[in-house]
Design a protein around this motif. Sequence first.
Motif, PDB file in Angstrom:
ATOM      1  N   ASP A 459      43.096  51.770  30.114  1.00  0.00           N
ATOM      2  CA  ASP A 459      41.715  51.523  29.714  1.00  0.00           C
ATOM      3  C   ASP A 459      40.722  51.733  30.861  1.00  0.00           C
ATOM      4  O   ASP A 459      39.504  51.718  30.632  1.00  0.00           O
ATOM      5  CB  ASP A 459      41.567  50.079  29.199  1.00  0.00           C
ATOM      6  N   GLY A 460      41.238  51.876  32.082  1.00  0.00           N
ATOM      7  CA  GLY A 460      40.366  52.050  33.237  1.00  0.00           C
ATOM      8  C   GLY A 460      39.657  50.787  33.670  1.00  0.00           C
ATOM      9  O   GLY A 460      38.537  50.836  34.180  1.00  0.00           O
ATOM     10  N   THR A 461      40.306  49.631  33.499  1.00  0.00           N
ATOM     11  CA  THR A 461      39.670  48.348  33.841  1.00  0.00           C
ATOM     12  C   THR A 461      40.297  47.682  35.063  1.00  0.00           C
ATOM     13  O   THR A 461      39.825  46.619  35.476  1.00  0.00           O
ATOM     14  CB  THR A 461      39.750  47.378  32.648  1.00  0.00           C
ATOM     15  N   VAL A 462      41.364  48.243  35.636  1.00  0.00           N
ATOM     16  CA  VAL A 462      41.988  47.675  36.834  1.00  0.00           C
ATOM     17  C   VAL A 462      42.085  48.762  37.898  1.00  0.00           C
ATOM     18  O   VAL A 462      41.991  49.955  37.604  1.00  0.00           O
ATOM     19  CB  VAL A 462      43.394  47.106  36.530  1.00  0.00           C
ATOM     20  N   ALA A 463      42.309  48.340  39.140  1.00  0.00           N
ATOM     21  CA  ALA A 463      42.407  49.293  40.247  1.00  0.00           C
ATOM     22  C   ALA A 463      43.800  49.888  40.379  1.00  0.00           C
ATOM     23  O   ALA A 463      43.988  50.866  41.118  1.00  0.00           O
ATOM     24  CB  ALA A 463      42.021  48.603  41.555  1.00  0.00           C
ATOM     25  N   ALA A 464      44.789  49.333  39.710  1.00  0.00           N
ATOM     26  CA  ALA A 464      46.182  49.733  39.890  1.00  0.00           C
ATOM     27  C   ALA A 464      46.407  51.206  39.588  1.00  0.00           C
ATOM     28  O   ALA A 464      46.000  51.713  38.536  1.00  0.00           O
ATOM     29  CB  ALA A 464      47.085  48.879  39.008  1.00  0.00           C
ATOM     30  N   ARG A 465      47.059  51.909  40.540  1.00  0.00           N
ATOM     31  CA  ARG A 465      47.484  53.292  40.353  1.00  0.00           C
ATOM     32  C   ARG A 465      48.983  53.435  40.564  1.00  0.00           C
ATOM     33  O   ARG A 465      49.577  54.426  40.163  1.00  0.00           O
ATOM     34  CB  ARG A 465      46.747  54.218  41.339  1.00  0.00           C
TER      35      ARG A 465
END
Length: 581
Positions: A459-465
């Motif tokens: 969703d593009g709501t956290v920084a995790a990659r």
Amino acid sequence: MEFEKRHGSSSSMDLFYEALNDDLARYSLLALGCAAAAYYIWQLTVRFSDHLRRLSTFNDDSQRYFVPAHEKFSWIKNHLIYAPMFRNRHNRELQLSQAINMGTLPSRFHGLLVTGVVAMNVILCVVTVPYASDESTTAGIVRNRTGTMATVNLIPLVLMAGRNNPLIAMLHVPFDTWNLLHRWLGRIVVCEALAHTFAWAIPKAQDASWSAVGEYITGSSFLTAGLVTTCTSVALLVHSPSPIRHAFYETFLHLHIALAAVCMGFLWVHLNGYAAQKYLLGAIILWALERATRLFIIIYRNLGRASTTATIESMPGDAMRITLRLARPWKFRPGQHIYLYIPAVGLWTSHPFSVGWSEDEDKMSDEKSLPMAHQDLIGAPQQTTLSLLVRRRTGMTDKLYQRAADAMGGRITLRAFAEGPYGNIHTMDSYGTVMLFAGGVGITHHVPFVRHLVAGFADGTVAARRVTLVWIIQSPEHLEWIRPWMTSILAMDRRREVLRIMLFVTRPRNTKEIQSPSATVQMFPGRPNIDTLVGMEVENQIGAMGVLVCGNGSLSDDVRRVCRKRQSKSNLDYVEESFSW
């Protein structure tokens, strides 16, 4: 005045020291409040910084700015915040034998907190005492000072012991830390109570005899109540050491509460007419509010049109999967835990368990009715289900496992009460790289984080990659514990882009059963090399890195050691989930 009746004629000097004792008691509360306020400001700064870091990563997949370590802060984390008291041992229990558990060692930061509390109480008990005066005057001032300090310390003592301690959410300090401070502050209170008692008794014995001291006590309800208060406080200390607490926890808990109630009751009688009674009243009010809050939560969460039920399913490896169907909807967040009551097995006792999975289901009021329209489904009442993974131990969990294993199909449904939610003081949303280490049933704490981070990435709501889950189990059969939950996670949108799962089987029957299903889900025999795994993530680190561990003490200490070693090389935060009792 009541003071004059009990101790003879009062002088202006007596009144001066009584007022001074009250002022010093207020100063102790003020000092603790200022420390909490300072830490609150620090936490606000950290949370605001994490929030800005998360927002800034939405348009920056490389997150290079957040990779390097801050030189001074990394030194503080390495040598104070994350550092064990000595060398590397912190969460691994000290055991004299399998039956004698001596508990764990505090961290260096926790040791500093304890030392500060002890030093503050020692200073406030001895400052301004006129040691050059005659012995009776000095003993009288010490007596009143230690009695006042013992009473005022009951306020933070009761506050730290509560599950609903508001400072947990406000300061983001886990219950585990408050429990440690509660134990040490309790020891301080007992020492002050003993000093208060002997500061009265020794001068009396010197003037007359110890038999006369006994006559004084039996002839005065005021002195009798004080002696009973001191004796019960000593009993609270004597039955609380770690070996006794761990061996007979249920007995310890109920006896501890009963003795505390008796102690406060007799202390109320002893303090009748004294200014210090208001501090005892504050402690009693806090205790009553905490108990009332717990009762309200239990009633509200579990009683309604329906009641909460628990379906217990026996699993391989002496484990159980417990599915709770709550009477009312429940908003669950990663990292939270509940206290579970099952009266049919444990009567009124409760145990804390991490919530591994949660879902909201539509409640169909009539199964025989016609299919509902879409609009009806939208407005249909929701029922929350929570799933727990519990390892069979002794006491309640052993009885529960036996009942489930003996039932048809290895499954049984019982009436239950869930209290909570508690926890959720840590968030991993602002880290570009996340590593999750779990040992055994510790996976329960990590599954919600994995689910949340994968969904947030899509969703593009956290920084995790980069999200790496490392799970250490004894047998491949233990994979059944979380199979339905992990199946849902593996089917999530864009999961392969962000999540990697590494399973380490320490006791495989043979190496042929250790087969990796895919490149993103890998299985290995034996134990992991923590240093190598963390080093690989640091080399490929994206943004700030957060390492979360939930497992036995040895695993936690190994991960802590490796994370401390790499503080100067990259921006790396270590978070440990543990529950001491």
